[in-house]
Design an enzyme around this catalytic site. Structure first.
Site, PDB file in Angstrom:
ATOM      1  N   GLU A 106       0.872  -1.304  -0.018  1.00  0.00           N
ATOM      2  CA  GLU A 106      -0.064  -0.059  -0.059  1.00  0.00           C
ATOM      3  C   GLU A 106       0.865   1.286  -0.012  1.00  0.00           C
ATOM      4  OE1 GLU A 106      -4.047  -0.923   2.106  1.00  0.00           O
ATOM      5  OE2 GLU A 106      -2.425  -1.399   3.561  1.00  0.00           O
ATOM      6  N   GLU A 126      -3.859  -9.557   4.295  1.00  0.00           N
ATOM      7  CA  GLU A 126      -4.794  -9.160   5.352  1.00  0.00           C
ATOM      8  C   GLU A 126      -5.842  -9.922   5.546  1.00  0.00           C
ATOM      9  OE1 GLU A 126      -2.495  -5.354   4.359  1.00  0.00           O
ATOM     10  OE2 GLU A 126      -3.478  -6.945   3.238  1.00  0.00           O
TER      11      GLU A 126
END
Length: 696
Positions: A106, A126
């Site tokens: 990210e 995640e």
């Protein structure tokens, strides 16, 4: 210390991420990145910024050491860091090598440009913690790799090499040489071109048949996800990237992330994640404890367990000598090992030459003289103390000083086994689970005299052969099998009271187990449990007899191996089939015991089986057999099929509330058919419940 090193090279500012081992994005590192960007912006001599990692890796994402602490959410948060980078007036280039995962990816997506080595590892994992990417990953990744590819990566959490993204906008360049220099060259080129900076957030994202695609994807994910809400939430977030403006999509992502953080499934997955890492730590054995080098391993017994154990070491490139007194047994064991590797080759999981290299490390013997120079020997012989005695007395006389003598016993007294040698400090338990080359769990049983050096060595070798090693003290059955006894006992008592095998197994499987306790007994072999019960009946004359289970064993019904147990099995088929003969035996035993059958709810079945595990687990903790409650959870998650989304028996009890567990046990105590004292809560359970505390 976690930090970001700032360095100037000509007109380029280098920000190096430094937080070993994977440059986790902890508070100090996040702060350092922001300070570095601002410093570069305030220096007119700097034309561009390159962000790179140290130690050959970019960033593995969040710093797990900060989970649950104020630093985790302290500003600058990762979204804030990304915003600072994205709004920088000067080009920011990410130089990606090693791990670029989770928040690390990210972060890279927030940079204006990205250069990567072809084999850098890229992932948004995640979902494996019951979450979704919470710093823009679900909004930016679809913009650079396409909706379908992004959704697959986010929902699966799969790690892939950076070269897989050639042809997409994820990486602007690939570096085969000096990554840092190539990133700086790209930055210099961007400055000279003087074009508007590229921001992923400004890229368009679409799908030609979005509605149909998301409907199709939802159906597939729903079937796959079952007990896990995160994959469908990931789909919602990616859909928002397509249907909403970027900032609204980010808001949707953050809302969904917050919702998932509150789910019991995510709490369970996060608990399991940290518990597995904690299990490898032994309080009195530090990193400075010396360990022994294991260059050659011996395995005694060429049966299913012994050959499975051997495969673990062959996979790790460690030579193995497998010993059996019968040449026929040896030949069968070697054939089994060869068939495993041949199967991998046929499925494309291994090259033929690699399989041959592994098999070349395998040696056989029918005489203990072959063990004069092994560094570690593991016995996997019949579970009988007299048999173990002969083996260890022979090993003691044969093996070199310093060789580790390990037993694969699942229930027997390791201290007594160690007493058969003149070197009890070198004796340890290494309890593998069948099939040993597949199951992750390794119970490392620490005897009273097992040396710290031996423990350090075995815990290290556990990692080498890719097992999850959990330390247990010495008791009957250690952690796993000691607890499974009460669990199966309750199931068998409920058979007496009115439940059917199908009803019991169905209730436990609906709770989330891969198979119920009676199917599991049939798989393991009824004769094994019967042998343990007969020994326990002798040791504890007042112990309640499990009449139905004993009767079926007396009839030779040992489960799958004999084609009949609590169920019947057809040749070549492991599916459990209803057997009227079992119904007849159950009814006959109930009449003999004077029991009138009653209806038993699925709720009662689940509570009695699971709380039996919990109560025995509490006793194990009290006695110091397990180091921590989370170790018990890991044993059951990795070795006994406990549903991962429930986090293990002790974590599950914490979630239910220990006062509620104790209350249910009070009601079970009133049952006249249970073993006296069985449902007496362990003192630790009572104390924690009274204090409003938890096991973990």
């Amino acid at each position: 210390m976690s930090t970001a090193h700032y360095e100037v090279k000509g007109e380029i500012a280098l920000i190096r991420l430094d937080n070993p081992p994977v440059n986790g994005l902890g508070y100090d590192l996040r702060r350092g990145i922001v300070d570095g960007i601002r410093k570069a912006e305030g220096d007119n001599a700097i034309k561009a910024v390159v962000i790179t990692g140290t130690n050959g890796t970019f960033s593995g994402g969040a710093d797990i050491r900060e989970f649950g602490t104020p630093k985790m959410m302290a500003e600058p948060s990762l979204p804030t860091v990304i915003n600072v980078i994205e709004t920088s007036s000067k080009p920011v280039v990410a130089a990606v090598d090693g791990n670029c995962m989770g928040g690390g990816l990210e972060l890279a997506l927030g940079c204006h440009y990205r250069v990567a080595t072809p084999n850098a590892s890229v992932a948004l994992p995640e979902v494996k913690l019951g979450l979704l990417p919470g710093a823009g990953g679900t909004q930016r990744l679809p913009r650079v790799v396409g909706v379908e590819h992004a959704l697959n990566l986010i929902v699966s959490g799969t790690t892939v090499p950076a070269k897989m993204f050639q042809g997409s906008a994820l990486f602007d360049q690939y570096s085969e040489g000096d990554l840092e220099a190539d990133a700086a060259a790209l930055a210099d080129q961007v400055v000279k071109e003087d074009k508007p900076l590229k921001r992923v957030r400004d890229m368009r994202v679409s799908h030609p048949k979005a509605e149909a695609f998301f409907m199709f994807a939802r159906n597939g994910i729903s079937q796959m996800a079952k007990n896990y809400p995160a994959p469908l939430k990931c789909l919602e977030a990616v859909r928002a990237a397509v249907e909403k403006p970027f900032d609204e999509g980010l808001q949707t992502e953050r809302q969904l992330f917050a919702e998932l953080m509150q789910t019991p499934e995510s709490a369970a997955l996060r608990h399991a994640f940290f518990a597995e890492r904690e299990a490898s730590k032994v309080p009195d054995i530090g990193k400075d404890t010396p360990s022994r080098e294991i260059k050659h391993v011996g395995v005694i017994g060429a049966g299913t367990m012994g050959s499975g154990i051997a495969i673990n070491f062959l996979n790790a490139g460690i030579p193995v000598t497998i010993l059996d007194m019968k040449q026929e047994s040896l030949d069968k064991g070697v054939a089994h090992i060869r068939s495993v590797y041949e199967g991998r080759v046929k499925k494309g999981r291994m090259k033929q030459e690699d399989a041959e290299q592994k098999l070349a490390l395998l040696h056989t013997a029918t005489d203990y003289d072959a063990y004069t120079d092994v560094d570690l020997v593991i016995e996997a012989v019949f579970e009988d103390m007299s048999v173990k005695q002969k083996v260890f007395e022979t090993l003691d006389a044969t093996c070199k000083p310093g060789a580790i003598l390990a037993s694969n016993t699942s229930t027997l007294d390791l201290n007594k086994i160690a007493g058969f040698t003149k070197r009890p400090e070198d004796v340890v338990g290494m309890h593998f689970f069948s099939p040993a080359n597949v199951m992750k769990l390794l119970e490392v049983v620490r005897g009273d005299k097992t040396s710290k050096e031996v423990m350090a060595t075995v815990m290290k070798i556990g990692k080498t052969i890719k097992k999850t090693a959990v330390v247990s003290g010495v008791c009957d059955g250690f952690i796993g099998n000691r607890m499974v006894g009460p669990y199966q006992r309750e199931a068998l008592i409920m058979l007496e009271e009115g439940a059917t095998p199908q009803q019991i197994d169905k209730a436990i499987e609906k709770f989330g187990f891969v198979m119920g306790p009676l199917r599991m007994a049939d798989l393991a072999g009824g004769d094994i449990g019967w042998a343990i019960r007969k020994r326990q009946y002798e040791e504890k004359p007042d112990m309640k007899r499990l009449v139905i289970a004993d009767r079926l064993c007396e009839m030779g019904r040992y489960g799958q191996k004999t084609g009949a147990g609590f169920y019947r099995y057809e040749p070549g088929n492991r599916s459990p089939l209803h057997d009227p003969e079992v119904d007849r035996v159950i009814e006959e035993c109930r009449k003999e015991m004077g029991i009138t059958p009653r209806k038993i709810s699925s709720k009662e079945i689940v509570e009695r089986c699971i709380y039996a595990l919990v109560n025995e687990g509490a006793r194990i903790l009290e006695e110091g057999i397990a180091q921590r409650a989370s170790d018990i959870d890991i044993v059951y998650l990795t070795g006994y099929g406990f549903p991962v989304h429930r986090g293990g028996p002790m974590h599950y009890a914490d979630q239910v509330g220990l006062m509620n567990v104790e209350r249910a046990m009070e009601q079970f105590r009133a049952n006249p058919n249970v073993q006296p004292g069985f449902w007496e809560p362990a003192p630790l359970l009572t104390k924690l419940a009274a204090d409003g505390k938890t096991f973990n």
